[in-house]
Design a protein around this motif. Structure first.
Motif, PDB file in Angstrom:
ATOM      1  N   GLY A   1      17.016  24.358  14.622  1.00  0.00           N
ATOM      2  CA  GLY A   1      17.736  24.403  13.360  1.00  0.00           C
ATOM      3  C   GLY A   1      19.075  23.698  13.399  1.00  0.00           C
ATOM      4  N   SER A   2      19.487  23.247  14.572  1.00  0.00           N
ATOM      5  CA  SER A   2      20.741  22.501  14.689  1.00  0.00           C
ATOM      6  C   SER A   2      20.513  21.048  14.275  1.00  0.00           C
ATOM      7  CB  SER A   2      21.251  22.553  16.130  1.00  0.00           C
ATOM      8  OG  SER A   2      22.505  21.913  16.240  1.00  0.00           O
ATOM      9  N   ALA A   3      21.578  20.405  13.760  1.00  0.00           N
ATOM     10  CA  ALA A   3      21.484  18.991  13.366  1.00  0.00           C
ATOM     11  C   ALA A   3      21.584  18.124  14.617  1.00  0.00           C
ATOM     12  CB  ALA A   3      22.590  18.650  12.376  1.00  0.00           C
ATOM     13  N   SER A   4      20.554  18.156  15.409  1.00  0.00           N
ATOM     14  CA  SER A   4      20.549  17.463  16.696  1.00  0.00           C
ATOM     15  C   SER A   4      20.153  16.002  16.533  1.00  0.00           C
ATOM     16  CB  SER A   4      19.574  18.161  17.649  1.00  0.00           C
ATOM     17  OG  SER A   4      19.355  17.379  18.800  1.00  0.00           O
ATOM     18  N   VAL A   5      20.616  15.168  17.452  1.00  0.00           N
ATOM     19  CA  VAL A   5      20.195  13.764  17.448  1.00  0.00           C
ATOM     20  C   VAL A   5      18.697  13.649  17.699  1.00  0.00           C
ATOM     21  CG1 VAL A   5      22.436  12.863  18.186  1.00  0.00           C
ATOM     22  CG2 VAL A   5      20.775  13.567  19.913  1.00  0.00           C
TER      23      VAL A   5
ATOM     24  N   ALA B   1      17.370  12.384  12.446  1.00  0.00           N
ATOM     25  CA  ALA B   1      18.009  12.301  11.126  1.00  0.00           C
ATOM     26  C   ALA B   1      19.104  11.247  11.122  1.00  0.00           C
ATOM     27  CB  ALA B   1      18.579  13.661  10.744  1.00  0.00           C
ATOM     28  N   SER B   2      19.441  10.766   9.939  1.00  0.00           N
ATOM     29  CA  SER B   2      20.463   9.739   9.782  1.00  0.00           C
ATOM     30  C   SER B   2      21.285  10.056   8.531  1.00  0.00           C
ATOM     31  CB  SER B   2      19.812   8.356   9.658  1.00  0.00           C
ATOM     32  OG  SER B   2      20.782   7.351   9.482  1.00  0.00           O
ATOM     33  N   TYR B   3      22.610  10.132   8.695  1.00  0.00           N
ATOM     34  CA  TYR B   3      23.494  10.493   7.592  1.00  0.00           C
ATOM     35  C   TYR B   3      24.540   9.388   7.398  1.00  0.00           C
ATOM     36  CZ  TYR B   3      21.599  15.054   9.010  1.00  0.00           C
ATOM     37  OH  TYR B   3      20.775  16.092   9.379  1.00  0.00           O
ATOM     38  N   PRO B   4      24.347   8.486   6.441  1.00  0.00           N
ATOM     39  CA  PRO B   4      25.313   7.401   6.235  1.00  0.00           C
ATOM     40  C   PRO B   4      26.648   7.941   5.724  1.00  0.00           C
ATOM     41  CG  PRO B   4      23.658   7.395   4.496  1.00  0.00           C
ATOM     42  CD  PRO B   4      23.195   8.391   5.510  1.00  0.00           C
ATOM     43  N   LEU B   5      27.731   7.304   6.180  1.00  0.00           N
ATOM     44  CA  LEU B   5      29.081   7.708   5.804  1.00  0.00           C
ATOM     45  C   LEU B   5      29.825   6.543   5.153  1.00  0.00           C
ATOM     46  CD1 LEU B   5      30.035   9.705   9.036  1.00  0.00           C
ATOM     47  CD2 LEU B   5      29.378  10.647   6.809  1.00  0.00           C
ATOM     48  N   GLY B   6      29.141   5.874   4.251  1.00  0.00           N
ATOM     49  CA  GLY B   6      29.732   4.721   3.590  1.00  0.00           C
ATOM     50  C   GLY B   6      30.281   5.048   2.214  1.00  0.00           C
ATOM     51  N   PRO B   7      30.862   4.064   1.523  1.00  0.00           N
ATOM     52  CA  PRO B   7      31.386   4.279   0.167  1.00  0.00           C
ATOM     53  C   PRO B   7      30.283   4.756  -0.777  1.00  0.00           C
ATOM     54  CG  PRO B   7      32.144   2.189   1.066  1.00  0.00           C
ATOM     55  CD  PRO B   7      31.108   2.688   2.008  1.00  0.00           C
ATOM     56  N   GLY B   8      30.550   5.795  -1.532  1.00  0.00           N
ATOM     57  CA  GLY B   8      29.578   6.324  -2.482  1.00  0.00           C
ATOM     58  C   GLY B   8      28.583   7.293  -1.895  1.00  0.00           C
ATOM     59  N   ASP B   9      28.542   7.432  -0.575  1.00  0.00           N
ATOM     60  CA  ASP B   9      27.616   8.396   0.034  1.00  0.00           C
ATOM     61  C   ASP B   9      28.151   9.818  -0.142  1.00  0.00           C
ATOM     62  OD1 ASP B   9      25.692   6.568   0.974  1.00  0.00           O
ATOM     63  OD2 ASP B   9      26.966   6.077   2.708  1.00  0.00           O
ATOM     64  N   PRO B  10      27.270  10.789  -0.331  1.00  0.00           N
ATOM     65  CA  PRO B  10      27.707  12.184  -0.513  1.00  0.00           C
ATOM     66  C   PRO B  10      28.203  12.768   0.804  1.00  0.00           C
ATOM     67  CG  PRO B  10      25.331  12.091  -0.393  1.00  0.00           C
ATOM     68  CD  PRO B  10      25.794  10.656  -0.391  1.00  0.00           C
ATOM     69  N   PRO B  11      28.968  13.866   0.737  1.00  0.00           N
ATOM     70  CA  PRO B  11      29.384  14.561   1.973  1.00  0.00           C
ATOM     71  C   PRO B  11      28.180  15.015   2.779  1.00  0.00           C
ATOM     72  CG  PRO B  11      30.657  15.332   0.091  1.00  0.00           C
ATOM     73  CD  PRO B  11      29.540  14.479  -0.477  1.00  0.00           C
ATOM     74  N   VAL B  12      28.329  14.974   4.081  1.00  0.00           N
ATOM     75  CA  VAL B  12      27.280  15.416   4.985  1.00  0.00           C
ATOM     76  C   VAL B  12      27.615  16.829   5.458  1.00  0.00           C
ATOM     77  CG1 VAL B  12      26.129  15.016   7.199  1.00  0.00           C
ATOM     78  CG2 VAL B  12      26.804  13.068   5.743  1.00  0.00           C
ATOM     79  N   ARG B  13      26.714  17.761   5.221  1.00  0.00           N
ATOM     80  CA  ARG B  13      26.896  19.138   5.680  1.00  0.00           C
ATOM     81  C   ARG B  13      25.875  19.433   6.754  1.00  0.00           C
ATOM     82  NH1 ARG B  13      28.076  18.989   0.260  1.00  0.00           N
ATOM     83  NH2 ARG B  13      30.138  19.882  -0.287  1.00  0.00           N
ATOM     84  N   ALA B  14      26.376  19.536   7.988  1.00  0.00           N
ATOM     85  CA  ALA B  14      25.504  19.702   9.155  1.00  0.00           C
ATOM     86  C   ALA B  14      25.834  21.031   9.825  1.00  0.00           C
ATOM     87  CB  ALA B  14      25.686  18.548  10.116  1.00  0.00           C
ATOM     88  N   LEU B  15      24.819  21.654  10.391  1.00  0.00           N
ATOM     89  CA  LEU B  15      25.005  22.917  11.086  1.00  0.00           C
ATOM     90  C   LEU B  15      24.780  22.711  12.573  1.00  0.00           C
ATOM     91  CD1 LEU B  15      25.503  25.967  10.823  1.00  0.00           C
ATOM     92  CD2 LEU B  15      23.016  26.267  10.660  1.00  0.00           C
ATOM     93  N   LEU B  16      25.795  23.059  13.366  1.00  0.00           N
ATOM     94  CA  LEU B  16      25.671  23.024  14.814  1.00  0.00           C
ATOM     95  C   LEU B  16      25.270  24.406  15.292  1.00  0.00           C
ATOM     96  CD1 LEU B  16      26.082  21.744  17.630  1.00  0.00           C
ATOM     97  CD2 LEU B  16      28.494  22.412  17.467  1.00  0.00           C
ATOM     98  N   ARG B  17      24.107  24.513  15.970  1.00  0.00           N
ATOM     99  CA  ARG B  17      23.617  25.821  16.468  1.00  0.00           C
ATOM    100  C   ARG B  17      23.402  25.711  17.976  1.00  0.00           C
ATOM    101  NH1 ARG B  17      19.107  28.225  15.128  1.00  0.00           N
ATOM    102  NH2 ARG B  17      20.070  30.225  14.602  1.00  0.00           N
TER     103      ARG B  17
END
Length: 229
Positions: free
Chosen positions: A205-209, A213-229
């Motif tokens: 359930g952790s956002a592990s590599v 998964a891939s979460y872009p952090l560019g202009p216009g991209d939504p916030p990324v909410r990740a859980l570290l478990r």
């Protein structure tokens, strides 16, 4: 009486030109520059006990039966500003010259150049230059961490949620919510997830590599909410 001005002027001019043409050379108190000794090896490293600090060291290993005394080490790299160690360190087998690492930049390579001022036994002081090898890769991890921190700071703001424990006893899990909000200043950064460490393994359930998964952090991209478990 005949005037002597022109003759004196020529003499003064000759003296000035002669002084200007003198070779400075190496002064009698300046150490001679020599080739780095074959039996002396330099490494750049950081011990595990220093991982919470920015303290690194140049380790010098002497394989010859002689005493080496170091008085100065100038450390340089394409990835951090020059650092100078000074003191007087004598050794026969090996020694560490500690220094504080300046902020590092992104790039390739983690070896450093070292210009060493030293004496062998009772001989004169001399200067030699060599490459200090990052043989275990510990310095590379440190430099890349600085690079990642600068890149993430430019690409997104980092917000940590409340830490919580889920479950009981040996089955309990540590959870930490993390939010990454793009700043819009970078369009080439992607968050791929959290990685395991030597001491910590992620729970399901952790956002592990490893999830791919891939979460872009560019202009216009939504916030990324990740859980570290």
């Amino acid at each position: 009486m005949r005037r002597q001005g022109p003759a004196w002027a020529l003499l003064v001019l000759a003296l000035v030109l002669g002084a200007g043409g003198c070779r400075s050379g190496v002064g009698p108190d300046e150490p001679e520059t020599t080739a780095f000794p074959d039996a002396l090896t330099a490494y750049v490293d950081q011990s595990r006990l220093q991982r919470q600090t920015r303290t690194l060291f140049i380790r010098l290993v002497n394989e010859a039966e002689r005493r080496v005394t170091v008085t100065r080490a100038d450390i340089s790299s394409a990835r951090f500003a020059d650092v100078t160690w000074t003191g007087e360190q004598s050794f026969e087998n090996e020694t560490d010259l500690e220094f504080e690492l300046p902020p590092a930049t992104c790039g390739d390579g983690s070896d450093a150049r070292v210009r060493l001022t030293y004496r062998i036994d009772e001989g004169p002081e001399q200067v030699s230059e060599t490459t200090a090898t990052d043989r275990y890769g510990a310095v590379a991890l440190f430099l890349d961490r600085d690079c990642a921190q600068d890149t993430l700071t430019e690409a997104a703001t980092l917000e940590l949620g409340d830490v919580r424990g889920v479950g009981r006893g040996a089955a309990s899990v540590f959870e930490l919510p993390v939010t990454l909000t793009p700043t819009g200043r970078r369009d080439d950064v992607t968050f791929l997830g959290f990685d395991d460490t030597v001491l910590f393994a992620q729970a399901p359930g952790s956002a592990s590599v490893n999830t791919g998964a891939s979460y872009p952090l560019g202009p216009g991209d939504p916030p990324v909410r990740a859980l570290l478990r």
